[in-house]
Design an enzyme around this catalytic site. Structure first.
Site, PDB file in Angstrom:
ATOM      1  N   ARG A  64       0.858  -1.185   0.000  1.00 25.95           N
ATOM      2  CA  ARG A  64       0.000   0.000   0.000  1.00 25.95           C
ATOM      3  C   ARG A  64       0.888   1.227   0.000  1.00 25.95           C
ATOM      4  O   ARG A  64       1.805   1.329   0.826  1.00 25.95           O
ATOM      5  CB  ARG A  64      -0.836  -0.057   1.279  1.00 25.95           C
ATOM      6  CG  ARG A  64      -1.796   1.060   1.528  1.00 25.95           C
ATOM      7  CD  ARG A  64      -2.573   0.723   2.816  1.00 25.95           C
ATOM      8  NE  ARG A  64      -3.726   1.567   2.991  1.00 25.95           N
ATOM      9  CZ  ARG A  64      -3.728   2.696   3.672  1.00 25.95           C
ATOM     10  NH1 ARG A  64      -2.627   3.124   4.262  1.00 25.95           N
ATOM     11  NH2 ARG A  64      -4.838   3.408   3.782  1.00 25.95           N
ATOM     12  N   SER A 118     -12.858  -2.792  -0.077  1.00 26.22           N
ATOM     13  CA  SER A 118     -13.076  -2.252   1.266  1.00 26.22           C
ATOM     14  C   SER A 118     -14.502  -1.777   1.422  1.00 26.22           C
ATOM     15  O   SER A 118     -15.043  -1.117   0.526  1.00 26.22           O
ATOM     16  CB  SER A 118     -12.181  -1.021   1.503  1.00 26.22           C
ATOM     17  OG  SER A 118     -10.885  -1.413   1.800  1.00 26.22           O
ATOM     18  N   LYS A 153      -4.659   5.164   8.953  1.00 22.96           N
ATOM     19  CA  LYS A 153      -5.407   5.604   7.784  1.00 22.96           C
ATOM     20  C   LYS A 153      -5.825   7.052   7.971  1.00 22.96           C
ATOM     21  O   LYS A 153      -6.337   7.410   9.036  1.00 22.96           O
ATOM     22  CB  LYS A 153      -6.641   4.718   7.618  1.00 22.96           C
ATOM     23  CG  LYS A 153      -7.352   4.934   6.312  1.00 22.96           C
ATOM     24  CD  LYS A 153      -8.574   4.059   6.146  1.00 22.96           C
ATOM     25  CE  LYS A 153      -9.113   4.232   4.736  1.00 22.96           C
ATOM     26  NZ  LYS A 153     -10.424   3.654   4.582  1.00 22.96           N
TER      27      LYS A 153
HETATM   28  N1  3NM Z   1      -8.277   0.548   6.011  1.00 15.03           N
HETATM   29  P1  3NM Z   1      -3.872  -0.690  11.509  1.00 15.03           P
HETATM   30  S1  3NM Z   1      -8.512   0.824   8.514  1.00 15.03           S
HETATM   31  C1  3NM Z   1      -5.827   0.585   5.625  1.00 15.03           C
HETATM   32  O1  3NM Z   1     -11.403   0.842   7.627  1.00 15.03           O
HETATM   33  C2  3NM Z   1      -7.000   0.632   6.512  1.00 15.03           C
HETATM   34  O2  3NM Z   1     -10.964   0.238   5.618  1.00 15.03           O
HETATM   35  C3  3NM Z   1      -9.182   0.630   6.982  1.00 15.03           C
HETATM   36  O3  3NM Z   1      -4.094  -0.249  10.009  1.00 15.03           O
HETATM   37  C4  3NM Z   1     -10.630   0.572   6.730  1.00 15.03           C
HETATM   38  O4  3NM Z   1      -3.779  -2.180  11.518  1.00 15.03           O
HETATM   39  C5  3NM Z   1      -6.953   0.788   7.888  1.00 15.03           C
HETATM   40  O5  3NM Z   1      -2.528  -0.071  11.845  1.00 15.03           O
HETATM   41  C6  3NM Z   1      -5.715   0.896   8.717  1.00 15.03           C
HETATM   42  O6  3NM Z   1      -4.972  -0.112  12.328  1.00 15.03           O
HETATM   43  C7  3NM Z   1      -5.300  -0.409   9.327  1.00 15.03           C
END
Ligand code: 3NM
Length: 202
Positions: free
Chosen positions: A38, A106, A135
């Site tokens: 990403r 997503s 994010k």
């Molecule tokens: N997408 P971490 S939350 C890339 O809600 C991403 O779709 C999300 O990272 C969504 O594991 C997110 O550090 C971040 O929380 C995930």
């Protein structure tokens, strides 16, 4: 079937590309088999270079998924694409990558899950389950209840994402997710952390 752990390498989290590659190799050593690359910077040339190097170093035992960019997925020899609600639609992605490669989408609420269920997506991601720092502008937190609801709306493989770590991952799987996608809890000690996830999730 998806593996329990879906590791995500976020290029912006690394001081330089050698650390990114070293982290990827540690995840491979922990037997991670599904890895997303990403990079939200918009530097497509650098993305392609890094993606091709990931493919070269990790070999064929890992499924490599490109975030957002179908063109870079093909150019780097990746195994699939993951798109968000504002990227190319699943129909659009399929026009680029064909039927064979993986497509993930997503979603952030029940309506989006229902819609994604009607597409050709191979899996659906739902989140953020918990609060996340990884994010920009995340959607509202859905909690474990949001995962339970999503589970009732699709039979496609369900990936939970957002704030998932070794302490809370089991509750997320118990709520109905097939897999957990993780950025930050894999960063500090990637190999040990991934091994912990596999031990906890079986
Ligand atoms: N997408 P971490 S939350 C890339 O809600 C991403 O779709 C999300 O990272 C969504 O594991 C997110 O550090 C971040 O929380 C995930």
């Amino acid at each position: 079937m998806l593996p329990r752990l879906y590791a995500i390498l976020d290029a912006s989290s690394f001081p330089d590309h050698e650390v990114l590659f070293a982290t990827a190799e540690e995840l491979l050593a922990a037997r991670v088999t599904l890895l997303q690359y990403r990079d939200k910077s918009g530097n497509a040339r650098r993305m392609l270079e890094q993606a091709r190097e990931l493919r070269r170093r990790l070999g064929g035992s890992v499924k490599l998924i490109m975030n957002d960019r179908s063109d870079l997925c093909l150019a780097a020899g990746f195994d699939g694409v993951h798109v968000g609600q504002e990227d190319l639609s699943p129909v659009g992605v399929r026009k680029v990558i064909g039927e064979r490669l993986w497509l993930g989408e997503s979603t952030h609420n029940p309506e989006q899950v229902k819609e994604a269920d009607r597409t050709s997506a191979d899996y659906i991601a739902i989140g953020p389950v918990f609060s996340t720092m990884s994010k920009a502008n995340p959607d509202p937190i859905i909690g474990l209840e949001g995962v339970r609801v999503a589970r009732t709306l699709t039979r496609k493989p369900l990936v939970a994402i957002g704030g998932i770590n070794r302490s809370n991952c089991l509750s997320v799987i118990e709520a109905g997710a097939d897999s957990v996608a993780v950025i930050s809890d894999l960063m500090r000690e990637p190999r040990k952390s991934a091994e912990d996830f596999f031990r906890i999730l079986g």
